[in-house]
Design a protein around this motif. Structure first.
Motif, short mmCIF file in Angstrom:
data_model
loop_
_atom_site.label_atom_id
_atom_site.label_comp_id
_atom_site.label_asym_id
_atom_site.label_seq_id
_atom_site.Cartn_x
_atom_site.Cartn_y
_atom_site.Cartn_z
N TYR A 17 79.26 101.47 68.20
CA TYR A 17 77.94 101.78 68.79
C TYR A 17 77.84 103.28 69.06
O TYR A 17 76.79 103.89 68.88
CB TYR A 17 77.75 100.99 70.09
CG TYR A 17 76.35 101.12 70.63
CD1 TYR A 17 75.36 100.22 70.26
CD2 TYR A 17 76.00 102.16 71.49
CE1 TYR A 17 74.06 100.33 70.73
CE2 TYR A 17 74.70 102.29 71.97
CZ TYR A 17 73.74 101.38 71.59
OH TYR A 17 72.47 101.51 72.04
N THR A 69 76.36 95.71 70.31
CA THR A 69 77.73 95.49 70.78
C THR A 69 77.75 94.45 71.90
O THR A 69 76.89 94.48 72.79
CB THR A 69 78.33 96.82 71.29
OG1 THR A 69 78.36 97.74 70.21
CG2 THR A 69 79.74 96.63 71.81
N GLY A 80 72.41 97.45 72.93
CA GLY A 80 71.75 97.55 71.63
C GLY A 80 70.48 98.36 71.71
O GLY A 80 70.07 98.81 72.79
#
Ligand SMILES: Cc1ncc(COP(=O)(O)O)c(C=O)c1O
Length: 407
Positions: A230, A240, A259
């Protein structure tokens, strides 16, 4: 009389009982040394601290902590998560990038619900986390397995690219690639920094979401960590999953997703339909636990213990396992598991029952393979068995393996 089965939905018909849960029932007998479960060591549970925190939180904010909460999370907990992600992983996030979940397994289910239409290809590592396979399977995922490289650096990126290319040429709508990049369950393998970079390049080139499921990342007891994907991603392609199950306690059922805003918003809506909100109670306790700096302490304590146990297991294997060019195991620098590979002719599905007769248990590797092959492999958990059990259990297993060697 209702015919229940006839009434089940297509999704329900796809549900299968977890192979592991069935196996674990067999291995719960006290005389069996079990390397089968994926449980954290109960010695790591911060019971006294939780007792004290429950008292404090109930007196201070019990009226809120026992109430329904917002789906996007108990504000004090989200605040702690933002600080945690900054400190641990260098992420600059806003609350719109985070959604607390009733643990990672809920996140996997919600993601399946949002992304998978029946027969959609979902690319996964071979082996991969069984709970991920079950979550995606119920929505009709068609798994495309990507093998791991033998050098212990994670999935074979050339194979991944080949599969993506094929899918693209066939006009298939693949949507995401699922990886467990840090001390993978089941193999203990960590994806190398170079491969992470390449996977992210591929996610741009082939336009897929990268689902990074990382429950074990904080449990690194040696070596240096590659970056979170990420963090490395510059295109907003990565989602993630994190959980407190291995660093704090799985009984709390608390985790969170990181996210892009757009995706977190959709996940939030799906979560509303699923359970309205993650329990305010657990979030409020966890927020206070983190605010007191106790999560770091707990992780440090767990790491010391797991490092010792992992070394005990690897030392015992070096001492007792037969020397053979096709018998090897991973030697992870963190996490809860390692992975044994035996000569091709071994069938660890069948051997499991003989192992239980010899009072030792493992999980057959085929349970983690989307194609149900890999029958010459097994997952070994080193966090749960006691230090005393590890050497004895490995001796029993090694004797059994020796007795089945053909060459
Ligand atoms: C890779 C992986 N993802 C998700 C989970 C689910 O964890 P939880 O639902 O307890 O957060 C596990 C549990 O073992 C796991 O190994």
């Amino acid at each position: 009389m209702i015919d229940w089965v006839k009434n089940y939905s297509i999704n329900a018909r796809r549900l299968k009982k977890s192979a592991i849960r069935e196996i674990l029932k067999l291995t719960n007998r006290p005389e069996i040394i079990s390397f089968a479960g994926g449980l954290p060591a109960p010695e790591t549970f911060p019971i006294d601290e939780v007792i004290d925190i429950v008292d404090t939180v109930m007196k201070r904010e019990g009226h809120k902590a026992l109430q329904y909460g917002p789906t996007d999370g108990y504000p004090a907990f989200v605040d702690q998560l933002l600080k945690w992600e900054k400190r641990m992983n260098g992420l600059d996030l806003t609350p719109a990038n985070i959604l607390p979940t009733t643990s990672s397994q809920q996140a996997l289910d919600l993601i399946g619900k949002i992304l998978i239409d029946p027969s959609d290809p979902v690319l996964v590592e071979r082996p991969t986390y069984l709970g991920g396979l079950s979550a995606f399977n119920q929505y009709g995922a068609r798994f495309v397995g990507v093998p791991m490289d033998e050098d212990g650096t994670g999935l074979n990126v050339t194979d991944l690219e080949g599969k993506l290319q094929e899918l693209r040429e066939d006009g298939e709508h693949y949507k995401f690639v699922y990886v467990v990049p840090d001390f993978q369950n089941p193999s203990g393998i960590t994806i190398s920094q170079e491969k992470r970079k390449r996977i992210l390049e591929l996610s741009d080139e082939y336009s897929f979401i990268l689902l990074e499921d990382s429950p074990y990342r904080e449990l690194r007891f040696e070596g240096t960590a590659p970056d979170m994907m990420y963090k490395m991603d510059t295109s907003g392609n990565v989602v993630t999953l994190h959980t407190m199950s291995k660093t704090f306690a799985p009984g709390f059922r608390i985790g969170w997703v990181v996210g892009p805003e757009e995706f977190i918003d959709k996940l939030n809506t799906a979560k509303q339909a699923s359970d309205l909100c993650t329990p305010s109670f657990t979030q409020s306790i966890m927020a206070e636990f983190m605010a007191r700096g106790l999560l770091e302490k707990n992780i440090e304590r767990a790491k010391l213990l797991y490092k010792k146990k992992k070394h005990l297991m690897v030392d015992a294997m070096e001492q007792f396992m037969p020397q053979h060019e096709h018998i090897n195991w991973t030697n992870p620098e963190g996490g809860l598991f390692l992975w044994i590979t035996l000569p091709e002719y071994f069938d660890t599905d069948k051997m499991f029952f003989e192992a239980v007769d010899k009072k030792v248990a493992y999980i057959k590797g085929s349970a983690f393979d989307c194609y149900h092959k890999m029958k010459n492999t097994m997952r070994m958990n080193f966090s749960y068995p006691s230090e005393g059990q590890i050497e004895d259990g490995i001796k029993r297993l090694a004797t059994l393996i020796k007795s089945k060697l053909k060459d």
